[in-house]
Design an enzyme around this catalytic site. Structure first.
Site, PDB file in Angstrom:
ATOM      1  N   ASP A 184      64.971 -32.139 -16.124  1.00  0.00           N
ATOM      2  CA  ASP A 184      63.798 -32.965 -15.984  1.00  0.00           C
ATOM      3  C   ASP A 184      63.431 -33.250 -14.770  1.00  0.00           C
ATOM      4  OD1 ASP A 184      66.381 -34.208 -15.465  1.00  0.00           O
ATOM      5  OD2 ASP A 184      65.987 -35.825 -17.148  1.00  0.00           O
ATOM      6  N   ASP A 197      70.205 -34.783 -12.199  1.00  0.00           N
ATOM      7  CA  ASP A 197      69.403 -34.978 -13.179  1.00  0.00           C
ATOM      8  C   ASP A 197      68.287 -35.846 -12.857  1.00  0.00           C
ATOM      9  OD1 ASP A 197      69.176 -35.120 -16.460  1.00  0.00           O
ATOM     10  OD2 ASP A 197      68.460 -37.029 -15.665  1.00  0.00           O
ATOM     11  N   HIS A 223      74.585 -41.021 -19.129  1.00  0.00           N
ATOM     12  CA  HIS A 223      74.421 -42.283 -19.362  1.00  0.00           C
ATOM     13  C   HIS A 223      75.505 -43.088 -19.933  1.00  0.00           C
ATOM     14  CE1 HIS A 223      70.398 -42.091 -17.355  1.00  0.00           C
ATOM     15  NE2 HIS A 223      69.933 -41.115 -18.349  1.00  0.00           N
ATOM     16  N   HIS A 229      67.163 -38.889 -13.856  1.00  0.00           N
ATOM     17  CA  HIS A 229      67.769 -40.011 -14.100  1.00  0.00           C
ATOM     18  C   HIS A 229      69.152 -40.136 -13.417  1.00  0.00           C
ATOM     19  CE1 HIS A 229      64.730 -39.062 -17.213  1.00  0.00           C
ATOM     20  NE2 HIS A 229      64.016 -40.222 -16.920  1.00  0.00           N
TER      21      HIS A 229
END
Length: 334
Positions: free
Chosen positions: A279, A190, A154, A192
């Site tokens: 995740d 991931d 991110h 996200h």
């Protein structure tokens, strides 16, 4: 497979984050790395390659901010860890800012990523860990694993967010480019979307970025990762986003990942960086996919079948008790 980790990565230890309208215990804890270490066994310490590989991706102003933010916060008479709360949404431009509150907004995009006293040391050695894995693959290893903590995808060239401060996947990819690898691909799996990685390489045709992730219409980071984002300028067509709905299980995830792998094959890179987030696990406390521990070995096997030299960097995964087992399952696929 060679694996790399430095215990100084455990020094990043914020106590709280802003979540759902209030402060909550920080999810990205040192226990995550310790769970992985317990499951995968011995790792190698990375060598210190200095700041140059970091500055090849991140701006010098941003790096200086990360070094000084906690000190400036305390010098301003504040307690706890600095957390940003004001952002230049419109008209973002370079300004001579001095107050730590303004600097936090200038170099971030959310309020979930505090900077603790040990954060710079942790993220510096986090980057060195990714560099060491990249160097191992550049030196002839088929694949290498960087146990990166905190995660990185991110973080942009000059901003933090989503628990991420330095973009380890981007640093590894740029390390390969600087070593003479003509084309590099990044596969982000991931839960996200890796908005920072996409942003860093958005206008570059030499690094292909593809991501399989939760649809940003419903999930963080919301503003990036939609299917119509394909890159800009010289990088047009070098970004491929494959968003999936909440509740996605192995069959649909694997199909999307195979689509990403086929696009990577067409790009014909000399090296692959995998941003692996566990995740996507069915028991993850902040995510909503339905992959099981055994699924990770199969998914990794599909990636390995592409036959590319591969650097694996750890991203998310917050079901701490199962995290190590999930990572071990994924690595076993190689």
């Amino acid at each position: 497979m060679r694996a790399f980790f430095d215990p100084r990565q455990l020094l990043h230890g914020p106590t709280a984050e802003l979540h759902n309208g209030g402060f909550a215990p920080y999810q990205e804890t040192p226990d995550r790395a310790e769970s992985i270490l317990h499951a995968i066994g011995p790792t190698e310490m990375p060598a210190d390659q200095g700041e140059a590989p970091i500055l090849a991706v991140h701006s010098s102003e941003y790096v200086e901010f990360l070094k000084s933010a906690h000190r400036l916060w305390r010098a301003a008479g504040r307690e706890g860890d600095p957390i940003p709360y004001a952002w230049p949404v419109v008209g973002r431009r370079p300004l001579r800012l001095a107050r730590i509150d303004a600097l936090l907004g200038r170099f971030s995009f959310d309020a979930t990523t505090p900077i603790a006293e040990g954060t710079w040391d942790a993220v510096y050695w986090n980057a060195q860990t990714a560099i060491a894995a990249a160097d191992a693959v550049l030196g002839g290893e088929r694949a290498a694993f960087a146990l990166c903590r905190p995660p990185g995808h991110h973080a942009g060239a000059d901003y933090l967010g989503g628990y991420c401060h330095l973009n380890v996947a981007a640093i590894a990819a740029q390390r390969a480019r600087d070593a003479g690898v003509e084309r590099v691909a990044i596969l982000d799996i991931d839960y996200h979307h890796g908005n920072g990685t996409q942003d860093i390489f958005w206008e570059r045709g030499d690094v292909f970025y593809t991501s399989v992730h939760a649809d940003p219409a419903t999930d963080y980071p919301f503003f990036w990762g939609h299917a119509d984002e394909t890159g800009g300028g010289p990088g047009e067509g070098a970004t491929l986003n494959l968003p999936l709905p909440q509740g996605t299980g192995l069959s649909d995830f694997r199909a999307a990942q195979m689509q990403a792998i086929e696009a990577i094959r067409s790009f014909n890179p000399g090296l692959l960086v995998v941003s692996f987030g566990a995740d996507t696990f069915e028991g993850d406390p902040i995510s909503h996919f339905k992959l099981s521990t055994g699924d990770y070995r199969m998914l990794a096997g599909d990636i390995a079948d592409a036959g590319l030299p591969t650097v694996i960097v750890q991203e998310g995964g917050y079901a701490t008790a199962a995290l190590g087992t999930n990572v071990r399952s994924f690595l076993s696929g190689f």
